[in-house]
Write an enzyme that holds these catalytic residues in place. Sequence first.
Site, PDB file in Angstrom:
ATOM      1  N   TYR A   1      -6.792  -8.647  11.830  1.00  0.00           N
ATOM      2  CA  TYR A   1      -5.494  -8.401  12.483  1.00  0.00           C
ATOM      3  C   TYR A   1      -5.645  -8.786  13.947  1.00  0.00           C
ATOM      4  O   TYR A   1      -6.669  -8.487  14.564  1.00  0.00           O
ATOM      5  CB  TYR A   1      -5.125  -6.922  12.388  1.00  0.00           C
TER       6      TYR A   1
ATOM      7  N   GLU B   1      -6.374  -9.174   3.683  1.00  0.00           N
ATOM      8  CA  GLU B   1      -5.531  -8.537   4.708  1.00  0.00           C
ATOM      9  C   GLU B   1      -5.573  -9.430   5.937  1.00  0.00           C
ATOM     10  O   GLU B   1      -6.639  -9.623   6.511  1.00  0.00           O
ATOM     11  CB  GLU B   1      -6.032  -7.137   5.071  1.00  0.00           C
TER      12      GLU B   1
ATOM     13  N   GLU C   1       0.856  -1.191   0.000  1.00  0.00           N
ATOM     14  CA  GLU C   1       0.000   0.000   0.000  1.00  0.00           C
ATOM     15  C   GLU C   1       0.892   1.242   0.000  1.00  0.00           C
ATOM     16  O   GLU C   1       2.013   1.216   0.536  1.00  0.00           O
ATOM     17  CB  GLU C   1      -0.875  -0.023   1.270  1.00  0.00           C
TER      18      GLU C   1
ATOM     19  N   GLN D   1       1.397  -6.425   5.655  1.00  0.00           N
ATOM     20  CA  GLN D   1       1.724  -6.136   4.275  1.00  0.00           C
ATOM     21  C   GLN D   1       3.065  -6.795   3.960  1.00  0.00           C
ATOM     22  O   GLN D   1       3.448  -7.721   4.677  1.00  0.00           O
ATOM     23  CB  GLN D   1       1.729  -4.633   4.069  1.00  0.00           C
TER      24      GLN D   1
ATOM     25  N   ASN E   1     -12.157  -0.648  -0.834  1.00  0.00           N
ATOM     26  CA  ASN E   1     -11.520  -1.224   0.355  1.00  0.00           C
ATOM     27  C   ASN E   1     -12.305  -0.870   1.608  1.00  0.00           C
ATOM     28  O   ASN E   1     -12.622   0.313   1.816  1.00  0.00           O
ATOM     29  CB  ASN E   1     -10.098  -0.667   0.493  1.00  0.00           C
ATOM     30  N   GLU E   2     -12.617  -1.864   2.413  1.00  0.00           N
ATOM     31  CA  GLU E   2     -13.246  -1.671   3.739  1.00  0.00           C
ATOM     32  C   GLU E   2     -14.299  -0.555   3.719  1.00  0.00           C
ATOM     33  O   GLU E   2     -14.269   0.348   4.560  1.00  0.00           O
ATOM     34  CB  GLU E   2     -12.164  -1.373   4.788  1.00  0.00           C
TER      35      GLU E   2
ATOM     36  N   ASN F   1      -6.664   1.610   2.846  1.00  0.00           N
ATOM     37  CA  ASN F   1      -7.356   2.881   3.068  1.00  0.00           C
ATOM     38  C   ASN F   1      -6.912   3.935   2.055  1.00  0.00           C
ATOM     39  O   ASN F   1      -7.687   4.820   1.683  1.00  0.00           O
ATOM     40  CB  ASN F   1      -7.078   3.378   4.483  1.00  0.00           C
TER      41      ASN F   1
HETATM   42  O1  AHR Z   1      -3.055  -2.728   6.246  1.00  0.00           O
HETATM   43  C1  AHR Z   1      -3.258  -1.536   6.946  1.00  0.00           C
HETATM   44  C2  AHR Z   1      -4.682  -1.024   6.843  1.00  0.00           C
HETATM   45  O2  AHR Z   1      -5.532  -1.892   7.525  1.00  0.00           O
HETATM   46  C3  AHR Z   1      -5.271  -0.958   5.458  1.00  0.00           C
HETATM   47  O3  AHR Z   1      -4.968   0.219   4.794  1.00  0.00           O
HETATM   48  C4  AHR Z   1      -6.734  -1.032   5.724  1.00  0.00           C
HETATM   49  O4  AHR Z   1      -7.443  -1.624   4.654  1.00  0.00           O
HETATM   50  C5  AHR Z   1      -6.848  -1.821   7.008  1.00  0.00           C
HETATM   51  O5  AHR Z   1      -7.678  -1.225   7.923  1.00  0.00           O
END
Ligand code: AHR
Length: 499
Positions: free
Chosen positions: A244, A292, A27, A349, A172-173, A72
């Site tokens: 995450y 992700e 990103e 990432q 995205n999201e 994001n």
């Molecule tokens: O990977 C970091 C961020 O986590 C990304 O930009 C977003 O999609 C997610 O919230």
Amino acid sequence: MKKAKMYVDKNFVIDKVDNRLFGSFIEHLGRAVYTGIYEPDHPKADEKGFRKDVIDLVKELNVSIVRYPGGNFVSGYNWEDGVGPKEKRPKKLELAWRSLEPNEFGTNEFMEWCKLVNTEPMMSINLGTRGIDEARNFVEYCNFPGGSYFSDLRKQHGYNDPHNIKVWCLGNEMDGPWQIGHKTALEYARLAEETAKVMKLVDPNLSLVASGSSGWHIPTFGEWEATVLEHTYDYVDFISLHAYYDNYENNIENFLAKSIDMDSYIKSAVAACDYVKGRKKTNKTIYISFDEWNVWFHSRKEDEKVEPWQIAPPLLEDVYTFEDALLVGLMLITLLKHADRVKIACLAQLVNVIAPIMTRKGGGAWRQTIFYPFMHASNFGRGTVLQPVISAETYDTKDFKSVPFVNAVPVFNEEKNELTIFAVNRAQDKMEFDCELKGFEDYSVIEHIILENNELKAVNTEDNPDNVKPHNNGNARNEGGKVKAELSPLSWNVIRLKK
Ligand code: AHR
């Protein structure tokens, strides 16, 4: 010594592993691009500015697909800013991470870099501030052979052949209130539907990923997926999941159980997909793009202190510990066990930003602890996943009940005549691990790799890059028609057998 058993039968197949399960993510965030993969002034940069030391490490990971340019970031990105002569590209305020974006690196540079690391691109489009028009122009720029305005513009920019990017993410999201251009499920569903329709008019061969929930604890989870798929079902092949995990509470038992949360999340998302499938009475199945996933928490406090509006500030630079590598290994096992529905997954990432690879501006590049389980799974986990039956003692934690001390998965590579067993021992004691392998009687153990460490918080740094690294002195062996191995306390194991 604790004991665990695993039964495997060559005929009990989960599914073939889609190579795209071993993907990652770059990103425009922090130092992922600038001073990560791209640093023209670096002594190891090639003539295009790509760091060759980083390319070598990415190749070791054997990354199959890389999602780009966000995250994001993409929800405020204008793709046109990142193409054409570099001296004419605008420097812009990047609002998702409050940085300055020089746009020196864009779509064409990314495509060149993908070729250098032998990976497939996975492009995301901006459905935050933009929509149908920009998306169709972007697909035309990237994939149309020539003779139209945007395809000829690509040629003028020096790229005669179309990039032929197959996999595209529709935003995205978009469910997340933090997202630029955040939408309700219905607002997003309709925009995604119309955008997908038009993108496919430009290139019918695209494979599209609808934006699913940004996490399964978000209150709209489930309803979001159902609404989005209700509208986009005919156009998309995938819905995305993101997760995450953290260990803020410094509780190793609970932390290592968090792959169970990931497992439940996948099952729930599959249920939401199949709910819509049932309502539509269709044979088409929607697959999961887990685009992700990782551990993310070490850098969060530090990031609050970073001054805004810098180019490539140090953001999300988690320094991963040995225990993080164990959870990453457990998450890889979880993804493999869902190989029938999870066809794309991206470790988020790849470089500097919550990443397996770290770099210093003008300096070295090194492997973080989490590099190793990913490298092993990506290199030895291709083939067919077999359904294991595991019997192991269990334990309870703050958030989870009946957590098995051992989690494992076998992957059979028919072409190479190899069977690889990935196993994590969550116990703080040694584990005697017996595997009964039906159909593999003529296979012998060729290697038992172990990642273990006495210090849960051990890390790798530029000065001490090999502090945490695997060895292959494991004692897995064939014995009485079985494979027997001792799993070290809290360890990641790769047991390889060959005919
Ligand atoms: O990977 C970091 C961020 O986590 C990304 O930009 C977003 O999609 C997610 O919230």
